[in-house]
Design a protein around this motif. Structure first.
Motif, PDB file in Angstrom:
ATOM      1  N   GLY A   1     -68.449  39.049 -42.362  1.00 53.62           N
ATOM      2  CA  GLY A   1     -68.034  40.223 -43.114  1.00 53.62           C
ATOM      3  C   GLY A   1     -68.078  40.032 -44.614  1.00 53.62           C
ATOM      4  O   GLY A   1     -67.886  40.978 -45.375  1.00 53.62           O
TER       5      GLY A   1
ATOM      6  N   ALA B   1     -66.333  46.483 -35.676  1.00 54.96           N
ATOM      7  CA  ALA B   1     -65.223  47.120 -36.380  1.00 54.96           C
ATOM      8  C   ALA B   1     -64.355  46.064 -37.050  1.00 54.96           C
ATOM      9  O   ALA B   1     -63.910  45.109 -36.401  1.00 54.96           O
ATOM     10  CB  ALA B   1     -64.388  47.946 -35.405  1.00 54.96           C
ATOM     11  N   ASP B   2     -64.116  46.254 -38.345  1.00 55.50           N
ATOM     12  CA  ASP B   2     -63.223  45.390 -39.113  1.00 55.50           C
ATOM     13  C   ASP B   2     -63.504  43.907 -38.847  1.00 55.50           C
ATOM     14  O   ASP B   2     -64.569  43.413 -39.134  1.00 55.50           O
ATOM     15  CB  ASP B   2     -61.767  45.740 -38.809  1.00 55.50           C
ATOM     16  N   ARG B   3     -62.541  43.203 -38.254  1.00 57.05           N
ATOM     17  CA  ARG B   3     -62.663  41.767 -38.035  1.00 57.05           C
ATOM     18  C   ARG B   3     -63.180  41.428 -36.630  1.00 57.05           C
ATOM     19  O   ARG B   3     -63.124  40.274 -36.208  1.00 57.05           O
ATOM     20  CB  ARG B   3     -61.318  41.091 -38.263  1.00 57.05           C
ATOM     21  N   ALA B   4     -63.650  42.411 -35.917  1.00 52.49           N
ATOM     22  CA  ALA B   4     -64.178  42.143 -34.580  1.00 52.49           C
ATOM     23  C   ALA B   4     -65.407  41.239 -34.678  1.00 52.49           C
ATOM     24  O   ALA B   4     -66.158  41.296 -35.661  1.00 52.49           O
ATOM     25  CB  ALA B   4     -64.558  43.452 -33.896  1.00 52.49           C
TER      26      ALA B   4
ATOM     27  N   ARG C   1     -73.112  45.600 -41.149  1.00 54.19           N
ATOM     28  CA  ARG C   1     -72.127  45.043 -40.220  1.00 54.19           C
ATOM     29  C   ARG C   1     -71.125  46.094 -39.751  1.00 54.19           C
ATOM     30  O   ARG C   1     -70.655  46.050 -38.605  1.00 54.19           O
ATOM     31  CB  ARG C   1     -71.378  43.874 -40.881  1.00 54.19           C
ATOM     32  N   ARG C   2     -70.803  47.035 -40.622  1.00 61.49           N
ATOM     33  CA  ARG C   2     -69.842  48.073 -40.239  1.00 61.49           C
ATOM     34  C   ARG C   2     -70.353  48.940 -39.097  1.00 61.49           C
ATOM     35  O   ARG C   2     -69.575  49.570 -38.390  1.00 61.49           O
ATOM     36  CB  ARG C   2     -69.482  48.915 -41.465  1.00 61.49           C
TER      37      ARG C   2
ATOM     38  N   SER D   1     -72.707  46.366 -45.312  1.00 64.97           N
ATOM     39  CA  SER D   1     -72.770  47.771 -44.873  1.00 64.97           C
ATOM     40  C   SER D   1     -73.332  47.881 -43.463  1.00 64.97           C
ATOM     41  O   SER D   1     -72.860  48.691 -42.657  1.00 64.97           O
ATOM     42  CB  SER D   1     -73.626  48.584 -45.852  1.00 64.97           C
TER      43      SER D   1
END
Length: 523
Positions: free
Chosen positions: A389, A340-343, A335-336, A333
């Motif tokens: 992630g 962003a996403d897979r960045a 990390r979001r 959570s």
């Protein structure tokens, strides 16, 4: 003299007066109750022992006692255990223990899961399959804290195949014995407040799992009531492994040994070996493993309630200590907020990572140096989740653990232990706070996670986990057949159908490579 059978907590009365029977009375104890001008002597017969009540439960429970809820939950446990056990046959610890076990031979043998032509005596097959189940810490977890399935299921698959039973053991026979093995573990852990929390001294599966294994084996072997009691008493002398070996290759042996030793205890009881029949009643017996041990006679079988009906298990989404799953969800959570996403994560901009967790010292490993240490590291799970992630099976390969960015993040981690965050799988939480070099700070909290009994895995996701774990060892058609059989296990007429499917038709790549590179497990 009038003889009356009373429980120690019962009372006798005369003319409106009550006299409570003291707990300390011996078998010869008598109570004098005033009754007019004379005295009536009451001879007190002792309440049956706790150990005897467990034996009565093992011997007396029948298929008709199983509820729909218990059947459905235990089938999920069996499916998950088969999957993580098959996956575990590719690990280094499985390879080492299976090679050791080859020194034993017998005319009676059972299948080693996931292997083409490798059979062992039933107790040794239960041992190596139990090791495989816990080799990656991917197996189910219950409350009070233990891994209930791993010490029981390999016992039953080994015995179902090896014993000359006619008619053959059915799926319902397996479900009954499996649930008795699980039930014994749960009942024992409810006798101590210490057992409610994440352990500090003994690894619970090595303690209660050994007795659960003995109970399941006793049921399958059809032992008499007296021999069920002896098997439990014998198994206590096999029980107990200290937590000092957590996060090492030896920890999976705790479940392997629990499975093996329960089988041995049952067979020894069958052959007439004797033990102290009051072992579960005594602080110097089973009470040696737990503080505040207060055993109680089990309820009558006429209205028996299964603990599994009241308390479900947790299924893990990745192979690590259960407490780390709260950390992973909170870190994901956070990390979001950071990427962003897979960045990629802005590792260089992170100044400080704070984990607010319960105080569980054997999961406090700031710089893990092996897959087993990483599975028992709050710090590693948090950093791997922030960086990637999420966490999965490959996350514990040495090359992943030793990445420079992981080591850079690990140096920024600080642990805090809030006084209200108790080391209890039913109540703990985790907060992850990340502070950036510009002063910005982000905090997220996880009070539960997907897979916990409060938020159980869907049947679809549990099946997907099984497929992912088993497909690297068994061909597609066998994986699908196992799914179908376990889903309708209560309708299976012959359990040997199940054990046949657990045998791989070819040498798995993982096992082949591990024999050449024993120091480098294939994950």
């Amino acid at each position: 003299m009038l003889g009356i059978r009373l429980n120690w907590s019962d009372s006798v009365s005369s003319d409106g007066e009550k006299l409570f029977i003291p707990n300390g009375l011996s078998q010869q104890g008598r109570v004098e109750v005033p009754n007019g001008p004379s005295l009536v002597l009451l001879t007190l017969f002792p309440l049956k022992s706790v150990t005897e009540s467990f034996a009565r439960m093992i011997h007396g429970l029948q298929v008709a006692h199983l509820t729909d809820g218990v059947i459905q939950r235990s089938k999920r446990m069996i499916l998950d255990t088969l999957g993580v056990g098959l996956l575990g046959t590719g690990t280094e610890v499985f390879y080492k223990t299976s090679q050791y076990s080859k020194i034993y031979t017998s005319n009676i043998s059972s299948t080693v899961w996931g292997q083409p032509d490798f059979r062992l005596p039933p107790a040794l097959a239960a041992f190596v399959n139990g090791v495989a189940i816990h080799s990656m810490d991917f197996d189910d977890t219950w409350h009070p804290a233990t891994h209930p399935s791993g010490a029981v299921l390999p016992v039953l698959t080994a015995l179902a195949e090896a014993l000359p039973q006619s008619p053959k053991f059915s799926g319902l026979d397996l479900l009954l014995a499996f649930n008795i093995g699980v039930e014994v573990q749960g009942r024992l852990m409810h006798f101590s407040k210490e057992a409610n929390n994440i352990p500090k001294r003994f690894h619970p599966p090595s303690v209660v799992g050994t007795l659960g294994s003995a109970a399941a084996a006793s049921k399958f072997l059809g032992l008499s009531l007296a021999k069920c009691q002896e098997a439990l008493a014998i198994s206590v002398s096999y029980a107990g492994s200290p937590l000092a070996n957590a996060a090492t290759q030896t920890k999976p042996l705790h479940i392997g040994n629990a499975a093996r030793h329960g089988v041995e205890a049952a067979f020894l009881a069958l052959l007439g070996l004797q033990a102290n029949k009051q072992t579960l009643d005594m602080k110097a017996g089973f009470g040696a493993f737990y503080t505040n041990y207060s055993p109680k006679v089990l309820p009558n079988l006429d209205a028996y309630t299964w603990l599994l009906d009241q308390q479900d298990v947790a299924f893990k989404r990745f192979p690590a200590h259960l407490a780390t799953h709260w950390v992973a969800d909170a870190a994901a959570s956070v990390r979001r907020h950071l990427a962003a996403d897979r960045a990629p994560l802005p590792v260089d901009h992170i100044q400080r990572i704070v984990l607010r967790i319960p105080d569980v010292q054997y999961v406090n490993r700031p710089f893990p140096d092996s897959e087993h240490e990483a599975r028992h590291s709050f710090q590693y799970i948090a950093c791997a989740t922030l960086l990637d992630g999420g966490v999965s099976v490959p996350s514990f390969h040495r090359s992943q653990i030793n990445r420079p960015q992981v080591r850079q993040l690990l140096r920024k981690v600080v642990l805090e232990y809030p006084p209200d965050n108790l080391p209890n799988f039913n109540n703990l939480y985790c907060e992850v706070s990340v502070t950036l070099s510009n002063g910005a700070s982000f905090t997220e909290r996880a009070d539960t996670f997907y897979g916990h009994w409060r938020k159980p895995l869907s049947q679809e996701d549990l099946q997907e986990k099984f497929k992912a774990n088993a497909s690297g060892v068994l061909p597609f058609n066998k994986v699908e057949d196992l799914l179908r059989i376990v889903e309708k296990l209560e309708d299976l007429e012959d359990c040997s159908t199940l054990t046949t499917l657990l045998k791989s038709p070819f040498l798995p790549q993982a096992a082949s490579q591990s024999s050449q590179h024993a120091s480098k497990p294939i994950l």
